[in-house]
Design an enzyme around this catalytic site. Structure first.
Site, PDB file in Angstrom:
ATOM      1  N   TYR A  35       0.837  -1.212   0.000  1.00  0.00           N
ATOM      2  CA  TYR A  35       0.000   0.000   0.000  1.00  0.00           C
ATOM      3  C   TYR A  35       0.869   1.259   0.000  1.00  0.00           C
ATOM      4  CZ  TYR A  35      -4.029   2.974   1.000  1.00  0.00           C
ATOM      5  OH  TYR A  35      -5.009   3.913   0.920  1.00  0.00           O
ATOM      6  N   ASP A  55     -10.491  17.383 -25.197  1.00  0.00           N
ATOM      7  CA  ASP A  55     -11.860  17.536 -24.665  1.00  0.00           C
ATOM      8  C   ASP A  55     -11.980  17.290 -23.163  1.00  0.00           C
ATOM      9  OD1 ASP A  55     -11.377  14.904 -25.457  1.00  0.00           O
ATOM     10  OD2 ASP A  55     -13.483  14.440 -25.740  1.00  0.00           O
ATOM     11  N   LYS A  82      -0.909   6.526 -23.923  1.00  0.00           N
ATOM     12  CA  LYS A  82      -0.414   6.848 -25.264  1.00  0.00           C
ATOM     13  C   LYS A  82       1.088   6.524 -25.328  1.00  0.00           C
ATOM     14  CE  LYS A  82      -4.333   9.409 -25.078  1.00  0.00           C
ATOM     15  NZ  LYS A  82      -5.178   9.476 -23.889  1.00  0.00           N
ATOM     16  N   HIS A 127     -20.276  13.230 -26.971  1.00  0.00           N
ATOM     17  CA  HIS A 127     -19.981  12.332 -28.090  1.00  0.00           C
ATOM     18  C   HIS A 127     -19.862  10.869 -27.674  1.00  0.00           C
ATOM     19  CE1 HIS A 127     -16.017  13.109 -26.471  1.00  0.00           C
ATOM     20  NE2 HIS A 127     -15.506  12.148 -27.197  1.00  0.00           N
TER      21      HIS A 127
HETATM   22  N1  F0G Z   1      -4.841  14.819 -23.053  1.00  0.00           N
HETATM   23  C1  F0G Z   1      -4.787  14.424 -24.326  1.00  0.00           C
HETATM   24  C2  F0G Z   1      -4.001  15.220 -25.311  1.00  0.00           C
HETATM   25  C3  F0G Z   1      -5.477  13.278 -24.734  1.00  0.00           C
HETATM   26  O1  F0G Z   1      -5.411  12.923 -26.018  1.00  0.00           O
HETATM   27  C4  F0G Z   1      -6.203  12.539 -23.774  1.00  0.00           C
HETATM   28  C5  F0G Z   1      -6.936  11.348 -24.158  1.00  0.00           C
HETATM   29  C6  F0G Z   1      -6.223  12.977 -22.453  1.00  0.00           C
HETATM   30  C7  F0G Z   1      -5.526  14.122 -22.116  1.00  0.00           C
HETATM   31  C8  F0G Z   1      -6.987  12.244 -21.387  1.00  0.00           C
HETATM   32  O2  F0G Z   1      -6.352  11.084 -21.036  1.00  0.00           O
HETATM   33  O3  F0G Z   1      -7.917   9.238 -21.708  1.00  0.00           O
HETATM   34  O4  F0G Z   1      -6.025   8.838 -20.130  1.00  0.00           O
HETATM   35  O5  F0G Z   1      -7.983  10.134 -19.413  1.00  0.00           O
HETATM   36  N2  F0G Z   1      -7.138  11.035 -25.337  1.00  0.00           N
HETATM   37  C9  F0G Z   1      -7.765   9.828 -25.835  1.00  0.00           C
HETATM   38  C10 F0G Z   1      -7.890   9.931 -27.323  1.00  0.00           C
HETATM   39  C11 F0G Z   1      -9.016   9.432 -25.151  1.00  0.00           C
HETATM   40  O6  F0G Z   1      -8.561   9.062 -27.907  1.00  0.00           O
HETATM   41  O7  F0G Z   1      -7.323  10.831 -27.930  1.00  0.00           O
HETATM   42  P1  F0G Z   1      -7.109   9.749 -20.557  1.00  0.00           P
END
Ligand code: F0G
Length: 457
Positions: A72, A125, A257, A449
């Site tokens: 933990y 978003d 990513k 969306h």
């Molecule tokens: N910032 C960027 C630039 C992103 O592309 C994403 C997520 C997030 C923050 C949020 O991260 O999904 O780990 O909570 N992008 C995904 C996409 C969902 O399909 O581009 P997360």
């Protein structure tokens, strides 16, 4: 002859994927209320919905899973990740979170308040969602070149410094930080140049503001700096990454990513005071400081992923696979955002479906048609994603109606990619026969969306 690039790995395990007929898919997408998020994965053949959490981990990452320490507090996995973040990215403090938006939630809880303004290049978003949820305003200061898909400017993720300075002057007391997204997903996976990162940092210093990097695709940004910004040609990816983050005070990370894991995120912080403030929210929302939303095994795989995701030959094959799709689509006459970005190709639905009213969601039409054609799932980056204006409640029509084809890391072969390109060319060839789009029958007040339900207009 110059040798072509080739993947610096080979395949050790495969996962079968499902083929289907056009008749199946017409039925399935209707039942899914024309929302591609509602499809089951076995109804999809090639899934380019997102490059997030969909990549293939390496044998070394899977080995790290077995070595995870699930204590933990004070787990060795936490320290393994802490060392990777400090060695590769240069942040002495960090907080693990379950994914990128959780990092935003924690950090913004500490720093953003009602009435604030948060300028930057185009906000993703969830980032915009977390700002607007706190009754603050995200101000998009991206350069105008970003919206002209034929403009070959190499760094279309750049911040327009004049726009940024105007916001800094006008709202100087209500700006908690400037946020730069590298690469800029909402502008088409476009990179930000080192020069621009440096310039933004200088401007931030002038106005005494901190700079946050939304870093989900930082390694792809580094590769694009190396290949597009002349003075970095001979600089290693690791050194480019170090310099990039020297211009940030804080970073949020969706590790799904560029760290090539299926789940995970973190906040990297340089200042102890900000770390202490954010820690309180991390414990409330995510978990104790040394695991915050992640298992020990997942922190291990993530630490390994940070090393692998910043290797030159991996990035070279990754970015060139995206380019392979872009080149094929250009060859077939499909209008796409140029130059190609890091993780995805963005197809311009406005150019293909201009005979259909924009109110009928052109990019969604194109994404659905691509699915019906070949079982390929992309995602709408257009009016549905842009949500309604929080004040007027009217649809916001972005300058571009894109379908994003995001390529998971180390997952598909170039045969798959060619299949996608041919499928889209077929849709383009029959596009004049598509005569109408969709209307909304149900939608959520924010980030609609994901769950929106549509019927034929
Ligand atoms: N910032 C960027 C630039 C992103 O592309 C994403 C997520 C997030 C923050 C949020 O991260 O999904 O780990 O909570 N992008 C995904 C996409 C969902 O399909 O581009 P997360």
């Amino acid at each position: 002859m110059k040798l072509p690039y080739a993947e610096p790995y080979k395949i050790k395990m495969v996962e079968n994927i499902s083929k289907s007929t056009i008749e199946n898919r017409i039925e399935w997408i209707k039942n899914a209320k024309y929302n591609l998020f509602n499809l089951k994965s076995n109804q999809v053949f090639i899934d380019l919905l997102t490059d997030s959490g969909t990549g293939a981990m390496s044998d070394k990452q899977w080995s790290e899973i077995m070595l995870g320490d699930e204590s933990y507090a004070g787990a060795s996995s936490y320290f393994k990740l802490k060392n990777a973040i400090s060695d590769i990215l240069g942040f002495p403090y960090f907080l693990p979170t379950h994914q990128g938006r959780a990092a935003e939630n924690v950090l913004f809880s500490a720093l953003v308040k009602k009435g604030d303004f948060v300028p930057g290049n185009a906000h993703f978003d969830t980032t915009k969602g977390h700002i607007e949820f706190r009754k603050a305003t995200a101000v998009d200061c991206t350069i105008d070149e970003a919206y002209d898909i034929e403009n070959l400017f190499p760094f279309k993720g750049n911040v327009n410094l004049n726009k940024l300075e105007a916001v800094l002057k006008e709202h100087k007391n209500n700006i908690p930080f400037i946020i730069i997204t590298i690469t800029c997903n909402s502008a088409g996976g476009q990179p930000v140049s080192m020069q621009n990162l440096r310039d933004v940092k200088n401007l931030a210093d002038k106005y005494n503001k901190i700079v946050v990097f939304d870093s989900a695709r930082f390694a792809e940004n580094a590769y694009l700096i190396k290949t597009r910004e002349a003075e970095y040609k001979d600089v290693s990816i690791r050194d480019i990454v170090k310099e990039m983050f020297s211009y940030a005070d804080v970073m949020t990370m969706s590790s799904k990513k560029d760290a090539i894991v299926n789940m995970g995120g973190f906040i990297g912080i340089k200042d102890e005071e900000i770390f202490k403030k954010a820690t309180v929210f991390n414990i409330i929302f995510e978990g104790y400081i040394t695991y915050g939303g992640m298992s020990g095994r997942d922190m291990n795989a993530l630490a390994q992923g940070l090393h692998e995701g910043t290797e030159f030959y991996y990035l070279e094959s990754r970015i060139n696979q995206v380019k392979f799709l872009g080149d094929k689509l250009v060859e077939f006459g499909v209008p796409v955002q140029k130059p190609f970005g890091g993780h995805a190709i963005f197809v311009d639905a406005n150019k293909i479906l201009q005979h259909i009213p924009v109110e009928q969601y052109r990019a969604q039409i194109l994404a659905v048609e691509l699915y019906i054609e070949a079982g390929v799932r992309g995602v709408e980056i257009g009016t549905l994603l842009a949500d309604r204006d929080p004040i007027t409640k009217k649809d916001r029509y972005p300058k571009n109606e894109f379908v994003r084809l995001a390529i998971p890391r180390r997952t598909y072969t170039n045969n798959h990619i060619e299949y996608v390109a041919v499928a889209l060319a077929n849709v383009l060839n029959r596009s004049k026969k598509i005569t109408s789009g969709y209307k909304i029958i149900s939608e959520a007040p924010i980030m609609r969306h994901f769950t929106v339900e549509l019927e034929k207009a």
